[in-house]
Design a protein around this motif. Structure first.
Motif, mmCIF file in Angstrom:
data_model
loop_
_atom_site.group_PDB
_atom_site.id
_atom_site.type_symbol
_atom_site.label_atom_id
_atom_site.label_comp_id
_atom_site.label_asym_id
_atom_site.label_seq_id
_atom_site.Cartn_x
_atom_site.Cartn_y
_atom_site.Cartn_z
ATOM 1 N N ILE A 423 47.123 42.599 30.922
ATOM 2 C CA ILE A 423 46.842 42.250 32.314
ATOM 3 C C ILE A 423 46.436 40.779 32.419
ATOM 4 O O ILE A 423 45.387 40.369 31.910
ATOM 5 C CB ILE A 423 45.716 43.134 32.889
ATOM 6 C CG1 ILE A 423 46.073 44.612 32.743
ATOM 7 C CG2 ILE A 423 45.450 42.781 34.347
ATOM 8 C CD1 ILE A 423 44.948 45.549 33.145
ATOM 9 N N THR A 424 47.260 39.985 33.071
ATOM 10 C CA THR A 424 46.949 38.572 33.270
ATOM 11 C C THR A 424 46.129 38.389 34.557
ATOM 12 O O THR A 424 46.126 39.259 35.426
ATOM 13 C CB THR A 424 48.235 37.738 33.365
ATOM 14 O OG1 THR A 424 48.999 38.171 34.510
ATOM 15 C CG2 THR A 424 49.070 37.902 32.106
ATOM 16 N N VAL A 425 45.443 37.242 34.678
ATOM 17 C CA VAL A 425 44.596 37.031 35.866
ATOM 18 C C VAL A 425 44.670 35.634 36.470
ATOM 19 O O VAL A 425 44.186 35.410 37.582
ATOM 20 C CB VAL A 425 43.103 37.326 35.548
ATOM 21 C CG1 VAL A 425 42.906 38.770 35.140
ATOM 22 C CG2 VAL A 425 42.555 36.376 34.488
ATOM 23 N N THR A 426 45.260 34.673 35.772
ATOM 24 C CA THR A 426 45.175 33.287 36.241
ATOM 25 C C THR A 426 45.876 33.070 37.583
ATOM 26 O O THR A 426 45.418 32.291 38.416
ATOM 27 C CB THR A 426 45.746 32.322 35.182
ATOM 28 O OG1 THR A 426 45.047 32.530 33.950
ATOM 29 C CG2 THR A 426 45.567 30.880 35.607
ATOM 30 N N ASN A 427 46.979 33.761 37.808
ATOM 31 C CA ASN A 427 47.701 33.603 39.073
ATOM 32 C C ASN A 427 47.058 34.478 40.154
ATOM 33 O O ASN A 427 47.668 35.371 40.710
ATOM 34 C CB ASN A 427 49.171 33.986 38.900
ATOM 35 C CG ASN A 427 49.998 33.647 40.125
ATOM 36 O OD1 ASN A 427 49.896 32.554 40.680
ATOM 37 N ND2 ASN A 427 50.815 34.584 40.566
ATOM 38 N N HIS A 428 45.810 34.181 40.431
ATOM 39 C CA HIS A 428 45.028 34.982 41.384
ATOM 40 C C HIS A 428 44.434 34.042 42.428
ATOM 41 O O HIS A 428 44.040 32.926 42.129
ATOM 42 C CB HIS A 428 43.908 35.734 40.652
ATOM 43 C CG HIS A 428 43.288 36.848 41.434
ATOM 44 N ND1 HIS A 428 42.540 36.623 42.569
ATOM 45 C CD2 HIS A 428 43.285 38.194 41.247
ATOM 46 C CE1 HIS A 428 42.118 37.786 43.043
ATOM 47 N NE2 HIS A 428 42.557 38.758 42.266
ATOM 48 N N TYR A 429 44.377 34.547 43.655
ATOM 49 C CA TYR A 429 43.699 33.804 44.723
ATOM 50 C C TYR A 429 42.329 33.343 44.235
ATOM 51 O O TYR A 429 41.644 34.102 43.576
ATOM 52 C CB TYR A 429 43.545 34.728 45.948
ATOM 53 C CG TYR A 429 42.710 34.139 47.061
ATOM 54 C CD1 TYR A 429 43.284 33.286 47.987
ATOM 55 C CD2 TYR A 429 41.357 34.435 47.166
ATOM 56 C CE1 TYR A 429 42.521 32.741 49.006
ATOM 57 C CE2 TYR A 429 40.589 33.896 48.178
ATOM 58 C CZ TYR A 429 41.164 33.052 49.094
ATOM 59 O OH TYR A 429 40.398 32.507 50.093
ATOM 60 N N PRO A 430 41.904 32.104 44.474
ATOM 61 C CA PRO A 430 42.482 31.097 45.372
ATOM 62 C C PRO A 430 43.425 30.101 44.700
ATOM 63 O O PRO A 430 43.620 29.008 45.210
ATOM 64 C CB PRO A 430 41.243 30.388 45.905
ATOM 65 C CG PRO A 430 40.284 30.415 44.753
ATOM 66 C CD PRO A 430 40.533 31.731 44.057
#
Length: 697
Positions: A423-430
């Motif tokens: 599970i990746t997270v960097t491409n997350h708002y904002p």
């Protein structure tokens, strides 16, 4: 004269302490102080702004005043001992959560306490290793107060407190609680309606309020379960019987025995595939993967999430059940419900199962839900070196390049075949990245939220490419089925002008926004003939598709509401959680119906109205059945043939237990990548340009 004033002051203070009201103030102040200190030193609550600092300092006080205030309705020794007993009970709760949080990065819940096997999780067995000497300080104030009472330094005041004053204190404490809640909701909208991490509730409302809210949730769930019976499954079974997807003769069992990777693209939408900005591909690595001769790419695949967002996507992917209309099923039902999820199915077919995520296990209640789903291993933030360094993190966890590089240390140790979700997270708002990580130009829509989206998406793409290169170097690429999917939208419909600019339109219609909800779904495997598949489907269909490819028959056995995307007989109705839907013929948004092929608003004929009505009935029914399964915990009444019910007590996600288990499994079943590499690590085969890791080269 000054010394006399000081003496009179302390004399007066001592006299006040020898009153019931004075003792009440002292007990409350000491309890507030130790609780606040515990919040700051024993938990990681993510307090950032001054208003959050103030709320954190305030939140222990309302319930302290309310609970200790109970004693004010009594007199003499009874009032004093009631305050001490209440203090002791609250302190035991605080102490227990300190220990549990240290091991599992989450707070105790009613469901965990009731399920003794789940609570144990090595906690009792390794208490000496978990306990810190300073933890016992939460009982120090009680001990001191008891001693002061016994030696009569503090004398019991036998005079009664006026009931009017006691009632006023109760009203004041409730009012203060409302003030705290109002400030919290203003700072964090949807605090209780869209709960995704218990840390937030404790940070804003307090540990006691969290306990009360959790008890309420548990009661609501128990109420739904108590009125359920095996007969409730009949409507679900009838639906599945009447809506078969048909056999998938071409692909069934094609990837049997292969490793399975599920690569979770955070907030990644389908429009990014092959999208260019200023002549550059935003996601060249994902584009190449999508168009690979051994990748089946689905270009009409939609996310179907509601408030649960990522947790809804995971729920659908792993269970083929929808999320809830409000809130998160993982939060509300992940701990106590019965599931027949992908990890448990795969484990019972000889697979090692693991999930990897560079954030705390309390987020979306993963630490408990994954046990209910049957994951043998969960590598969360505590498994990753330097995970607490601010420069290594962005938004909701470790930066993708660092996270993936460090994840291969555990991937290489998993006995094969394995089922691993990353599970990746960097491409997350904002959508924020520092200059060292950002090497792609922002878009110029004029919307600050949207313009950074391509930058973080490009970073995710680079991380994905580095991960794929590692798989190729270690021969995992040729021996695995790699499933890549986007979990939900990255740009919400509130950004219409920006969306129009991204899509090259003057303005967007409701049809455009519906089509904007497409997310990638790709399946790559050496034995698959690739190409773009135009069937209409959504996240609910992912699990039966994967199971059929692996040769695990689900039709007629498992309660899965989705259908194999590779079946030629599927209905192709894509329900959205709000009741709207898309089919190859119709796109329904509210009261409007569009022609899916042309995007034109339709003036429906009588025949078309009937078809849309039938589709709407189907959507309403399947969503209702899914909610029924979840809220009534209906799967406890049904066990598929050949399936063994999951026992959450079998799983331990602590670092120590996990590493010991992996070591033992590699010795007993030396099929892991590292074992096949003569015990040598393959971490160096993961090549990354992450600036934070440059010093290691």
């Amino acid at each position: 004269m000054e010394e006399k004033h000081m003496a009179n002051f302390f004399k007066g203070l001592y006299a006040k302490l020898n009153t019931t009201l004075g003792f009440f103030v002292l007990v409350t102040a000491l309890f507030w102080l130790k609780t606040y200190i515990a919040y700051r030193t024993k938990f990681t609550l993510g307090v950032e702004t001054p208003i959050q600092q103030f709320i954190l300092a305030l939140n222990p006080l309302p319930t302290a005043l309310l609970l200790f205030g109970i004693a004010l309705y009594f007199r003499g020794k009874l009032a004093y001992w009631l305050m001490l007993i209440i203090d002791a009970l609250q302190s035991i709760w605080l102490f227990a959560n300190i220990l549990y949080y240290r091991e599992f990065s989450d707070f105790l819940s009613v469901g965990i306490v009731k399920g003794s096997g789940s609570v144990d999780n090595n906690l009792g067995k390794s208490l000496a290793g978990i306990l810190h000497g300073t933890d016992l300080l939460v009982f120090l104030d009680i001990l001191v107060l008891i001693i002061l009472l016994l030696v009569k330094v503090i004398k019991v005041d036998k005079r009664p407190i006026k009931k009017r004053f006691a009632a006023t204190m109760t009203i004041f404490s409730v009012a203060l609680m409302m003030v705290d809640y109002g400030m919290s909701v203003k700072d964090r909208s949807g605090l209780l309606t869209r709960t995704f991490d218990n840390n937030y509730i404790v940070k804003y409302l307090g540990l006691n309020e969290y306990a009360a809210f959790n008890a309420y949730q548990t009661h609501q769930q128990a109420s739904g379960r108590s009125h359920a019976s095996k007969a409730d499954l009949k409507s679900v079974q009838q639906y599945l019987k009447e809506n078969p997807a048909g056999e998938n003769f071409q692909y069934f069992g094609k990837e049997q025995g292969k490793n399975v990777f599920v690569f979770h693209l955070e907030s990644f939408q389908q429009f990014l595939v092959d999208y260019k900005w200023k002549g550059q591909e935003v996601t060249p690595n994902i584009n190449a993967f999508y168009h690979d001769q051994n990748t089946i790419g689905f270009d009409n695949f939609f996310h179907q999430v509601a408030q649960g967002k990522t947790s809804d996507a995971e729920t659908m992917l792993e269970n083929s059940l929808y999320g809830l209309p409000t809130g998160s099923a993982m939060i509300s039902y992940g701990t106590g419900n019965t599931f027949q999820a992908a990890p448990a199915i795969m484990a019972q077919h000889g697979y090692t199962t693991a999930a990897m995520h560079g954030d705390v296990p309390s987020f979306w209640n993963r630490g408990n839900t994954y046990k209910s789903w049957g994951y043998e291993n969960f590598f969360s933030k505590s498994f990753y070196p330097n995970a607490d360094k601010p420069s290594y993190n962005v938004g909701y966890g470790l930066k993708d390049k660092i996270f993936l590089r460090d994840s291969v240390n555990y991937l290489q140790k998993l006995p094969q075949p394995f089922y691993a979700k990353v599970i990746t997270v960097t491409n997350h708002y904002p959508y924020l990245l520092g200059k060292k990580d950002a090497d792609f130009p922002q878009t110029n829509t004029g919307d600050n939220t949207v313009d950074g989206y391509v930058v973080t998406a490009h970073y995710l793409d680079q991380a994905f490419g580095q991960f794929i290169n590692y798989l190729k170097k270690t021969n995992l690429y040729d021996n695995s089925m790699i499933v890549v999917y986007g979990d939900h939208y990255g740009i919400s419909n509130n950004h219409r002008p920006a969306i129009a600019k991204l899509l090259g339109k003057k303005k967007v219609t409701n049809y455009d926004l519906a089509m904007f909800q497409k997310v990638p779904f790709m399946i790559h495997a050496p034995g698959v003939q690739g190409g773009i598949n135009h069937t209409y489907g959504g996240e609910i269909d992912a699990l039966p598709t994967m199971m059929d490819l692996l040769g695990i028959r689900t039709t007629g056995n498992y309660m899965m509401l989705g259908q194999d995307l590779l079946s030629t007989q599927r209905n192709q109705i894509v329900p959205f959680r709000d009741g709207n839907f898309v089919t190859p013929q119709f796109t329904k948004v509210g009261g409007q119906v569009y022609d899916t092929a042309t995007g034109k608003l339709m003036n429906l004929s009588a025949n078309q109205k009937e078809r849309v009505g039938d589709d709407q009935d189907h959507v309403n029914k399947v969503l209702s059945l899914s909610d029924k399964i979840m809220t009534k915990d209906l799967l406890r009444f049904y066990t598929p043939t050949g399936f063994k019910k999951v026992d959450v007590g079998d799983y331990d996600y602590s670092v120590k237990a996990t590493k010991a288990r992996l070591k033992r499994e590699q010795e007993e079943n030396p099929t892991s990548v590292q074992s096949k590499n003569n015990g040598k690590s393959t971490v160096k085969d993961f090549q990354t340009d992450a600036p934070e890791l440059a010093k290691e080269k």
